[in-house]
Design an enzyme around this catalytic site. Structure first.
Site, mmCIF file in Angstrom:
data_model
loop_
_atom_site.group_PDB
_atom_site.id
_atom_site.type_symbol
_atom_site.label_atom_id
_atom_site.label_comp_id
_atom_site.label_asym_id
_atom_site.label_seq_id
_atom_site.Cartn_x
_atom_site.Cartn_y
_atom_site.Cartn_z
ATOM 1 N N GLY A 1 -2.408 3.938 3.384
ATOM 2 C CA GLY A 1 -3.441 4.014 2.340
ATOM 3 C C GLY A 1 -4.575 3.032 2.566
ATOM 4 N N THR B 1 0.855 -1.193 0.000
ATOM 5 C CA THR B 1 0.000 0.000 0.000
ATOM 6 C C THR B 1 0.887 1.238 0.000
ATOM 7 O OG1 THR B 1 0.046 0.163 2.406
ATOM 8 C CG2 THR B 1 -1.818 -1.026 1.422
ATOM 9 N N ASP B 2 0.296 2.362 -0.371
ATOM 10 C CA ASP B 2 0.961 3.622 -0.066
ATOM 11 C C ASP B 2 0.796 3.821 1.448
ATOM 12 O OD1 ASP B 2 2.251 6.009 -0.071
ATOM 13 O OD2 ASP B 2 1.028 6.946 -1.626
ATOM 14 N N TRP B 3 1.572 4.723 2.002
ATOM 15 C CA TRP B 3 1.677 4.825 3.468
ATOM 16 C C TRP B 3 0.335 5.182 4.133
ATOM 17 C CZ3 TRP B 3 5.214 2.551 1.455
ATOM 18 C CH2 TRP B 3 6.415 2.249 2.062
#
Ligand code: BGC
Length: 776
Positions: A273, A269-271
Site C-alpha cells: 500500500g 501498511t496494507d500489502w
C-alpha cells in the site's frame, strides 16, 4: 477493596507497558542502522515470477505456510521473525505442506456481516477467543483482522469482511473480536484504516469526504475499537483520504490515531500500500508490509541525505520491538498445530445460527420433522458458500451444504433433484479453469449458471414433495466490487426458477422458502411475494448447512437482526449516485507489483447520511430496515424509564422486554436517540446502544438498561473542530428496528455541551456539496 485492586491493576498495566518500552528502547539502541531499516520493512512475499530490480520480492522463511507476511529477525538481539496471517473470518494458512502428512485446516467462521447480525458482543468475543486460539496454536503472531470498514454501498466487494453500515455496531463488534482474539496473547490488526469502502481502484482511489462524515461515520468505529480494546496493530488502507494516502497521512496515523485516541501499538501498511516509504515512516506508519528491497533502499538513501531523521526510524523500530517482545514467537511458545477444531465447529454453528436473519415468514417456518420430502432447488443448495473470496477466505476442511445439513437434522431431501443438481454442479465446476490465487483475484470465476429444471419435472416435484427450498448464492471479495445487474439484482435464470417453483408449489398449496446465501445485500422486493419465507443465512462458515437447518427446524429460534439495510432498489441507496466514483484514464501510473493503476476519486456527497441515517431522514422506505428481523415468537416492550428528565452528564434508560409468544427466544433491544434540532443537521435517529436478551421462555421478562453519556449525544461541529450537543429536547427511542420504535421518552439538555475538542485534520481539498434532509 475494589479501589485497591483497581489501583493494583493500573500499576501492573503501567509497569508492564513501561518496562516493555524501556526494553524495546534498549534493544533499538543496540541496533545498527541497517538492522533498524530491515525491521521496519517486512520480509516480502513469495510471489512466483515477481522480482524487483532483479531481486526476489520475498525472502520469507515460510515459518507458517500460507501466512501473509513476516517481520525481520535479529537473532543476535534475541528477536525472532514474527508471522502475520489473514483474516477476518478465520486464520488463512495453507492446509497442506510439502512432504508432510499432517493437515493445517482452520475454522471458517461466519463472516463479519453475520456476526454483526447477532448483535451479541459476548458471542462475538467467544468466537474471537476460539479464532485466536487457532492463531496461537498454528504459530502465528498477529491475525490480520477484524475488518471494520463501513458498508457504505451494497456493492462493496469486501462488505462480507466488514460488520455494518453503522459505526457503533462496527466498533462494538470489533472491540469484542479484538478482546477475544488477544486474550490468547496474540495480536490483531484492525483494518483498513480508513474510508476504504470500495474495491474499484482500491490502490489509487482518493476518498473525498467532509471532516464530519469522516469523524462520525468512517473513523468512529476505529476510534471505539482503539479506545476500548487497544489492539496490538492497525492496518492503514490502500486509498487516499482528501488527497493523501492513508499510510502517508500524519493527520490520520499520528494526530488522530495516536495523539487524540491514545493508540499504543504499531501501524502497518496494507500489502504494497501507498507509494513513498519515507513519507509512510514520517506519517507514523511503522511497518511496511509485506516489504520490498526498494523500500529499504529509499529509507537508507533518505537517512543519508538527511531527508529522514534517524529518530523517526527509531520511534517505529521501538514500536515494532515492543510488539515483538509481546509475541508468542518471542516467548518461544511451543504451539501444537492442533487446535480443537471440533469444539470450534460447534461454536461456529451456534454463532452462525444466531446471526441469520429471518426476513419474511408467512407461516412457512419452522419446518417440522414430519415435513415430508423437501425439494431443494438452486445450485447453491448443493454447493453452499461458507465465506467470501480473496484474503478473507479461509482454508477449511469442509463446508456443510444446505442439503447435507437438512439430512443431518433428519429431514428427507428429494433424491431425484439431489442427484440431478449434484451431478450438474460437479460437472460444471470441473469445467472451470484452475487458477492461482492471483489469477482468480485479477479475474474472478463467475458462479456456474443455474440448472434449468424442465416444466414436467417441476410439476412432478410439486406433486411429490411437501415443501420447496430455493437457495440464491452470491460471492464476492477483494479486488472487485459487485455489479448491479446479475448480482445485486437477481439473474433472469434465478427469477425464472423462483417463478416456476412458486407457481408449481403454490398451485398445490405448498410453501416455498428462499435462502439467501450471500456476503452482501441483494434486491428482494421485486420477487419476494413469490416466497412464503425468506431466510438470510449470510455466509455462515464451515458448519453452514447444519446452522441453516437449526433455524429452519426451529431448534434455534432466529434472533439475528439486520446491521445493514436492504433497500428496495439499488438507486435508493444514498451513495448509488457517487459509487464507485470517477476514473482518470490516460493518467495511469505503475503501482503495486508493477501493475498499472489508474487515478480515481470518489466523493461522499451523502455525508453522514449513510444506511438507515439516510433512509430514515430522507423518507426513503427500505425493503428491510436496519435492525429488522423476525422471530418464531413475539416480544412486548414496556415500562421505559429514564433516570432523569434532564441530562446531567449521564442518563440511564431501562425497559422491560417480555416474550409474549409461545416459544423461547432472544430479542435484540436497540436504543436510538433523536437529537434536538439545533445548529447542526442531525439524522432523524441514531443508534446509541444495543443489547441482546438472554433466552426468554414464553411469558418471561427481562429488564435491560443502558447508560447514555455526553458522547452519545454529540455530533461533530466542523467549524469548531469539536464534538458537541445542542441544548434542547432529546428523545430516547427503544426499537425492534430503526423503523419499529416501540417506546419513547424525552429528556432535556439545558445548555450546549462540548464533549471534546480535536485537531483540524484530514481537510478536504475541494468543496463537497453534501445532501441534507429537507427538513433542514
Ligand atoms: C488485503 C489485506 C490483507 C493483506 C494480506 C491485502 O491485499 O487488502 O486485507 O490483510 O492483503 O494478505
Amino acid at each position: 477493596m475494589k479501589y485497591v485492586s483497581l489501583l493494583a491493576t493500573c500499576l501492573m498495566i503501567f509497569s508492564t507497558a513501561f518496562s516493555q518500552s524501556t526494553k524495546a528502547k534498549d534493544l533499538v539502541k543496540k541496533m545498527t542502522q541497517e538492522e533498524k531499516v530491515n525491521l521496519v520493512v517486512g520480509m516480502g512475499m513469495n510471489i512466483p515470477g515477481k522480482m524487483e530490480n532483479g531481486t526476489a520480492v520475498g525472502q520469507i522463511s515460510d515459518k507458517v505456510a500460507g501466512a501473509a507476511g513476516e517481520t525481520f529477525a535479529i537473532p543476535r538481539l534475541g528477536l525472532p521473525n514474527t508471522v502475520v496471517a489473514d483474516g477476518p473470518a478465520g486464520l488463512r494458512i495453507e492446509p497442506k505442506r510439502k512432504n508432510d502428512p499432517n493437515t493445517y485446516y482452520a475454522t471458517a467462521w461466519p463472516i463479519a456481516s453475520l456476526l454483526a447480525s447477532t448483535w451479541d458482543t459476548e458471542l462475538v468475543q467467544q468466537v474471537g477467543e476460539a479464532m485466536g486460539n487457532e492463531v496461537k496454536e498454528y504459530g502465528v503472531d498477529v491475525l490480520l483482522g477484524p475488518g471494520m470498514n463501513i458498508h457504505r454501498n451494497p456493492l462493496g466487494g469486501r462488505n462480507f469482511e466488514y460488520y455494518s453500515e453503522d459505526p457503533l455496531v462496527s466498533g462494538k463488534m470489533a472491540v469484542a473480536m479484538v478482546n477475544g482474539i488477544e486474550s490468547n496473547g496474540v495480536g490483531t490488526s484492525i483494518k483498513h484504516f480508513a474510508a476504504n469502502n470500495q474495491e474499484t481502484h482500491r490502490n489509487s482511489v482518493n476518498t473525498i469526504a467532509s471532516e464530519r462524515a469522516l469523524r462520525e461515520i468512517y473513523l468512529r468505529p476505529f476510534e471505539i475499537a482503539v479506545k476500548e480494546a487497544q489492539p496490538w496493530t492497525v492496518m492503514s488502507s490502500y486509498n487516499l483520504i482528501n488527497g493523501t494516502f492513508t499510510s502517508e497521512s500524519r493527520d490520520l496515523l499520528t494526530t488522530i490515531l495516536r495523539k487524540e485516541w491514545g493508540f499504543k501499538g504499531l501501524v502497518m501498511t496494507d500489502w504494497f500500500g501507498g507509494k513513498d516509504a519515507v513519507a509512510q515512516l514520517k506519517a507514523g506508519n511503522d511497518l511496511l508490509m509485506p516489504g520490498t528491497p526498494g523500500q529499504k533502499k529509499a529509507i537508507t538513501e533518505a537517512l543519508s541525505n538527511g531527508s529522514l531523521d534517524i529518530n523517526t526510524l527509531n520511534e517505529s523500530a521501538v514500536r515494532i520491538v515492543d510488539y515483538i517482545i509481546n509475541t508468542q514467537a518471542f516467548k518461544k511458545y511451543a504451539f501444537s498445530n492442533k487446535p480443537d477444531l471440533k469444539a470450534h465447529a460447534l461454536l461456529a454453528r451456534q454463532a452462525a445460527a444466531d446471526g441469520m436473519v429471518l426476513l419474511k415468514n408467512n407461516s412457512a417456518l419452522p419446518l417440522h420433522g414430519s415435513a415430508g420430502t423437501i425439494a431443494a432447488f438452486g445450485n447453491t443448495s448443493y454447493d453452499f458458500i461458507s465465506g467470501g473470496t480473496g484474503s478473507g477466505d479461509v482454508n477449511e476442511a469442509y463446508t456443510i451444504s444446505l442439503v447435507d445439513g437438512l439430512t443431518n437434522a433428519g429431514f428427507i431431501i428429494d433424491k431425484e433433484l439431489s442427484s440431478l443438481y449434484s451431478t450438474y454442479v460437479t460437472a460444471e465446476k470441473a469445467k472451470q479453469p484452475k487458477k492461482t490465487f492471483f489469477e482468480e483475484f485479477a479475474n474472478p470465476t463467475p458462479r456456474i449458471p443455474e440448472l434449468d429444471i424442465d416444466h414436467n419435472l417441476m410439476e412432478r416435484k410439486a406433486n411429490e414433495a411437501s415443501v420447496a427450498l430455493i437457495t440464491i448464492g452470491r460471492n464476492a471479495g477483494e479486488g472487485s466490487d459487485r455489479k448491479v445487474e446479475n448480482d445485486f439484482n437477481l439473474k433472469a435464470s434465478e427469477v425464472a426458477l423462483i417463478d416456476a417453483v412458486s407457481k408449481a408449489f403454490h398451485a398445490k398449496g405448498k410453501k416455498v422458502i428462499v435462502i439467501i446465501n450471500s456476503g452482501g445485500v441483494i434486491e428482494v422486493s421485486s420477487w419476494q411475494d413469490k416466497a412464503d419465507a425468506l431466510l438470510l443465512s449470510w455466509q455462515p462458515g464451515l458448519e453452514a448447512g447444519n446452522a441453516v437447518a437449526d433455524v429452519l427446524s426451529g431448534k434455534v429460534n432466529p434472533s439475528g437482526r439486520l446491521a445493514t439495510t436492504f433497500p428496495v432498489k439499488y438507486s435508493d441507496v444514498a451513495s448509488s449516485k457517487s459509487f464507485p466514483g470517477k476514473e482518470f484514464p490516460g493518467k495511469e501510473e505503475t503501482g503495486m507489483l508493477g501493475m498499472k493503476v489508474m487515478p480515481a476519486e470518489v466523493t461522499y456527497n451523502e455525508g453522514i447520511y449513510v444506511g438507515y441515517r439516510y433512509f430514515n431522514s430522507f423518507g426513503v422506505k427500505p425493503a428491510y430496515a436496519f435492525g429488522y428481523g423476525l422471530s418464531y415468537t413475539r416480544f412486548n416492550y414496556s415500562a421505559l424509564k429514564l433516570s432523569s428528565s434532564t441530562f446531567a452528564g449521564k442518563l440511564t434508560a431501562s425497559v422491560i422486554v417480555t416474550n409474549s409468544g409461545s416459544v423461547a427466544g432472544k430479542e435484540v433491544v436497540q436504543l436510538y436517540i433523536t437529537a434536538s434540532k439545533g445548529k447542526l443537521d442531525k439524522p432523524s435517529l441514531e443508534l446509541k446502544a444495543f443489547t441482546k436478551t438472554r433466552v426468554l421462555q414464553p411469558g418471561q421478562s427481562q429488564t435491560v438498561s443502558f447508560t447514555i453519556n455526553g458522547t452519545d449525544l454529540a455530533s461533530f461541529d466542523t467549524g469548531r473542530s469539536a464534538w458537541m450537543a445542542d441544548a434542547g429536547k432529546y428523545s430516547v427511542k427503544i426499537g425492534a428496528s430503526s423503523e419499529d420504535i416501540k417506546l419513547a421518552a424525552d429528556f432535556g439538555v439545558a445548555k450546549e455541551i462540548v464533549t471534546q475538542r480535536v485537531n483540524k485534520a484530514l481537510l478536504p481539498q475541494v468543496s463537497i456539496n453534501e445532501e441534507k434532509p429537507l427538513v433542514y
